[in-house]
Motif scaffolding. Structure first.
Motif, PDB file in Angstrom:
ATOM      1  N   GLY A  29       0.822  -1.205   0.000  1.00  0.00           N
ATOM      2  CA  GLY A  29       0.000   0.000   0.000  1.00  0.00           C
ATOM      3  C   GLY A  29       0.851   1.248   0.000  1.00  0.00           C
ATOM      4  O   GLY A  29       0.580   2.207  -0.757  1.00  0.00           O
ATOM      5  N   LEU A  30       1.899   1.265   0.815  1.00  0.00           N
ATOM      6  CA  LEU A  30       2.800   2.421   0.837  1.00  0.00           C
ATOM      7  C   LEU A  30       3.544   2.569  -0.489  1.00  0.00           C
ATOM      8  O   LEU A  30       3.712   3.687  -0.992  1.00  0.00           O
ATOM      9  N   ALA A  31       3.996   1.421  -1.059  1.00  0.00           N
ATOM     10  CA  ALA A  31       4.704   1.492  -2.341  1.00  0.00           C
ATOM     11  C   ALA A  31       3.792   2.037  -3.430  1.00  0.00           C
ATOM     12  O   ALA A  31       4.208   2.852  -4.263  1.00  0.00           O
ATOM     13  N   TRP A  32       2.547   1.575  -3.431  1.00  0.00           N
ATOM     14  CA  TRP A  32       1.584   2.072  -4.421  1.00  0.00           C
ATOM     15  C   TRP A  32       1.356   3.573  -4.252  1.00  0.00           C
ATOM     16  O   TRP A  32       1.328   4.334  -5.222  1.00  0.00           O
ATOM     17  N   SER A  33       1.225   4.010  -2.982  1.00  0.00           N
ATOM     18  CA  SER A  33       1.022   5.436  -2.716  1.00  0.00           C
ATOM     19  C   SER A  33       2.240   6.249  -3.119  1.00  0.00           C
ATOM     20  O   SER A  33       2.115   7.349  -3.698  1.00  0.00           O
ATOM     21  N   VAL A  34       3.434   5.711  -2.856  1.00  0.00           N
ATOM     22  CA  VAL A  34       4.662   6.436  -3.189  1.00  0.00           C
ATOM     23  C   VAL A  34       4.803   6.591  -4.695  1.00  0.00           C
ATOM     24  O   VAL A  34       5.192   7.668  -5.199  1.00  0.00           O
ATOM     25  N   ILE A  36       2.392   6.656  -6.920  1.00  0.00           N
ATOM     26  CA  ILE A  36       1.408   7.646  -7.376  1.00  0.00           C
ATOM     27  C   ILE A  36       1.889   9.062  -7.067  1.00  0.00           C
ATOM     28  O   ILE A  36       1.809   9.968  -7.901  1.00  0.00           O
ATOM     29  N   LEU A  37       2.415   9.239  -5.852  1.00  0.00           N
ATOM     30  CA  LEU A  37       2.927  10.562  -5.479  1.00  0.00           C
ATOM     31  C   LEU A  37       4.101  10.965  -6.368  1.00  0.00           C
ATOM     32  O   LEU A  37       4.252  12.143  -6.729  1.00  0.00           O
ATOM     33  N   HIS A  38       4.931   9.960  -6.713  1.00  0.00           N
ATOM     34  CA  HIS A  38       6.064  10.262  -7.587  1.00  0.00           C
ATOM     35  C   HIS A  38       5.580  10.708  -8.966  1.00  0.00           C
ATOM     36  O   HIS A  38       6.127  11.659  -9.560  1.00  0.00           O
ATOM     37  N   ALA A  39       4.551  10.008  -9.478  1.00  0.00           N
ATOM     38  CA  ALA A  39       4.011  10.389 -10.787  1.00  0.00           C
ATOM     39  C   ALA A  39       3.424  11.791 -10.745  1.00  0.00           C
ATOM     40  O   ALA A  39       3.645  12.610 -11.657  1.00  0.00           O
ATOM     41  N   GLN A  40       2.673  12.085  -9.675  1.00  0.00           N
ATOM     42  CA  GLN A  40       2.108  13.424  -9.545  1.00  0.00           C
ATOM     43  C   GLN A  40       3.193  14.466  -9.372  1.00  0.00           C
ATOM     44  O   GLN A  40       3.093  15.592  -9.904  1.00  0.00           O
ATOM     45  N   ASN A  41       4.224  14.105  -8.635  1.00  0.00           N
ATOM     46  CA  ASN A  41       5.335  15.046  -8.453  1.00  0.00           C
ATOM     47  C   ASN A  41       6.039  15.329  -9.786  1.00  0.00           C
ATOM     48  O   ASN A  41       6.412  16.478 -10.089  1.00  0.00           O
ATOM     49  N   SER A  42       6.213  14.267 -10.595  1.00  0.00           N
ATOM     50  CA  SER A  42       6.832  14.465 -11.914  1.00  0.00           C
ATOM     51  C   SER A  42       5.967  15.367 -12.783  1.00  0.00           C
ATOM     52  O   SER A  42       6.467  16.252 -13.500  1.00  0.00           O
ATOM     53  N   TYR A  43       4.647  15.148 -12.714  1.00  0.00           N
ATOM     54  CA  TYR A  43       3.731  15.978 -13.492  1.00  0.00           C
ATOM     55  C   TYR A  43       3.802  17.433 -13.039  1.00  0.00           C
ATOM     56  O   TYR A  43       3.861  18.368 -13.859  1.00  0.00           O
ATOM     57  N   THR A 169      11.480   1.110  -5.993  1.00  0.00           N
ATOM     58  CA  THR A 169      10.573   1.120  -4.838  1.00  0.00           C
ATOM     59  C   THR A 169      10.212  -0.298  -4.404  1.00  0.00           C
ATOM     60  O   THR A 169      10.279  -0.648  -3.214  1.00  0.00           O
ATOM     61  N   TYR A 170       9.838  -1.148  -5.357  1.00  0.00           N
ATOM     62  CA  TYR A 170       9.453  -2.517  -5.006  1.00  0.00           C
ATOM     63  C   TYR A 170      10.657  -3.373  -4.615  1.00  0.00           C
ATOM     64  O   TYR A 170      10.525  -4.317  -3.827  1.00  0.00           O
ATOM     65  N   LEU A 171      11.835  -3.037  -5.147  1.00  0.00           N
ATOM     66  CA  LEU A 171      13.039  -3.731  -4.707  1.00  0.00           C
ATOM     67  C   LEU A 171      13.325  -3.410  -3.241  1.00  0.00           C
ATOM     68  O   LEU A 171      13.645  -4.299  -2.440  1.00  0.00           O
TER      69      LEU A 171
END
Length: 450
Positions: A29-34, A36-43, A169-171
């Motif tokens: 759940g945290l990895a998924w949230s991170v 998504i946040l990374h994608a939004q941050n890149s945007y 992240t998943y690693l």
């Protein structure tokens, strides 16, 4: 025949599986949230960069006569740069498309963006050239009209960065889960060590190597260990009570059996008289068995206190003892009024009188005396005396313990006086041993009349 393998249920396995499932769920759940946040941050980062490039975008708009020439804002920001972009009205209808977009045959930017306008950023669009683009919406006002500028950027570099970040992240999550698994196993075995210790101590108790569980258990197990120790104590007390009751029963029956043998050897008795006396002894044996079984189950404190006449019981016991020790020609004196009753259970009083009188008849030379009275304080007092060898001073405290005998020359288990002392103590009474005026032993029983 089909063999069915049924694994054993293990508490440790359940704890590990549950804990790992929780950690994995939270971790993913945290990895998924991170991500998504990374994608939004890149945007947001790209959006900020486009905002910084607004003068260049405006320069291209001015080149296409969409911005007045006298706009002071462009005087110092007239550097032109070609963009993949389009200008859309409020309903996302195309108003203008940049030359670079037209050259790449991307003429429907507004229409494609309209299908994803209601979603949350980042915006991805698949265009006619079969490429994916990031779409950045920049609301602008030109000539008092509201437009939505949609700027496209090739998504390959952003997606590659996103995939790389996702892999890392998943690693990292896998590494964390591995470490968590190791720590969980360590914590589980460390946490289960008191249970292993408890199992070992219980096995030692079963094998007779220990009597109780030791201290030093964690606070969560203290209540369990204390309850187990209490249960062990109660079990030990019950076992001791049963063992003592059986020993007492055997000791009491021994005297009655001796009386039966004496009756059968008495040639002076007729067959009818002998049968009657034997039946009396059998009846006493039956009462003794019931009494001892009841005492074994309830303990002495469980027996009901009642008033029991002393004289009839003493007379009954003396007749039996005369038969057993008839060769001694014992002179027996009894000073007990018929109205005297002791505040005791009938079985208890029979045990006391029987043991004390049997000892007196067995150890005396020729005289035995018994008396009973109620003193001015209401205490019941029973005195049994003989003219035998008496009791040495060093043995007076010891012979009331089980297995200790003053007379080692005659057979016996050394439990008669111990039984008397236990019974007297259960009534909060006192058993004392002194020297008799007959020059033998004097046993005094004092029972408070509660």
């Amino acid at each position: 025949m089909r063999l069915i393998f049924k694994p054993k249920k293990r508490l440790l396995t359940r704890m590990l599986i549950t804990s790992l499932a929780i950690i994995a769920l939270v971790g993913f759940g945290l990895a998924w949230s991170v991500t998504i946040l990374h994608a939004q941050n890149s945007y947001n980062k790209e959006t900020s960069q486009l905002i910084a490039e607004m003068p260049q975008i405006a320069a291209e708009l001015r080149e296409n006569d969409l911005i007045p020439q006298n706009n002071d804002w462009l005087q110092e920001n007239n550097k032109q740069k070609r963009y993949l972009m389009a200008s859309c009205d409020e309903n996302y209808q195309g108003v203008w498309t940049s030359s670079l977009a037209i050259d790449n045959n991307l003429v429907d930017i507004c229409e494609r963006f309209k299908s994803i306008a209601d979603t949350t950023p980042p915006y991805y669009i698949n265009m006619a050239d079969n490429k994916s683009y990031f779409a950045f919406k920049l609301p602008v006002e030109l000539n008092q009209n509201q437009y939505n500028m949609v700027v496209l950027k090739d998504a390959d570099s952003v997606e590659n960065d996103f995939k790389r970040f996702k892999r890392l992240t998943y690693l990292r999550l896998a590494v964390v889960l591995g470490l968590a698994f190791i720590l969980l196993i360590s914590a589980a075995y460390w946490g289960m060590r008191p249970m292993v210790r408890l199992k070992q101590e219980l096995q030692a108790i079963t094998d007779g190597k220990k009597q109780a569980l030791s201290d030093g258990y964690p606070q969560e197990l203290e209540g369990v260990t204390q309850a187990l120790n209490q249960l062990l104590i109660q079990s030990s007390e019950q076992q001791t009570r049963y063992q003592n009751a059986m020993n007492d029963l055997a000791h009491s029956l021994k005297t009655r059996l001796a009386a039966v043998y004496a009756i059968t050897d008495d040639d002076k008795l007729s067959k009818a008289d002998a049968s009657e006396k034997i039946m009396q002894q059998v009846g006493q044996m039956d009462q003794l068995v019931k009494y001892q079984l009841k005492r074994a189950m309830l303990g002495r404190q469980g027996l009901i206190h009642e008033q029991t006449q002393v004289l009839p019981m003493v007379e009954q016991l003396s007749q039996m003892l005369f038969k057993i020790y008839h060769e001694k020609s014992v002179k027996f004196s009894c000073d007990i009024e018929s109205s005297i009753s002791f505040p005791m259970n009938k079985g208890d009083l029979m045990e006391i009188c029987g043991n004390l009188m049997e000892n007196a008849f067995r150890l005396c030379i020729s005289q035995v005396s018994i008396s009973a009275q109620i003193d001015h304080s209401g205490n019941a007092i029973l005195i049994v005396e003989d003219d035998g060898p008496g009791v040495e001073e060093a043995l007076k405290e010891r012979i009331i313990q089980r297995g200790v005998r003053a007379d080692t020359q005659s057979p016996g288990q050394g439990i008669g006086l111990a039984v008397c002392n236990e019974i007297v103590n259960s009534y909060h009474g006192i058993l004392s041993i002194n020297e008799s005026h007959l020059e033998g032993a004097k046993f005094t029983i004092k029972i408070p009349n509660n």
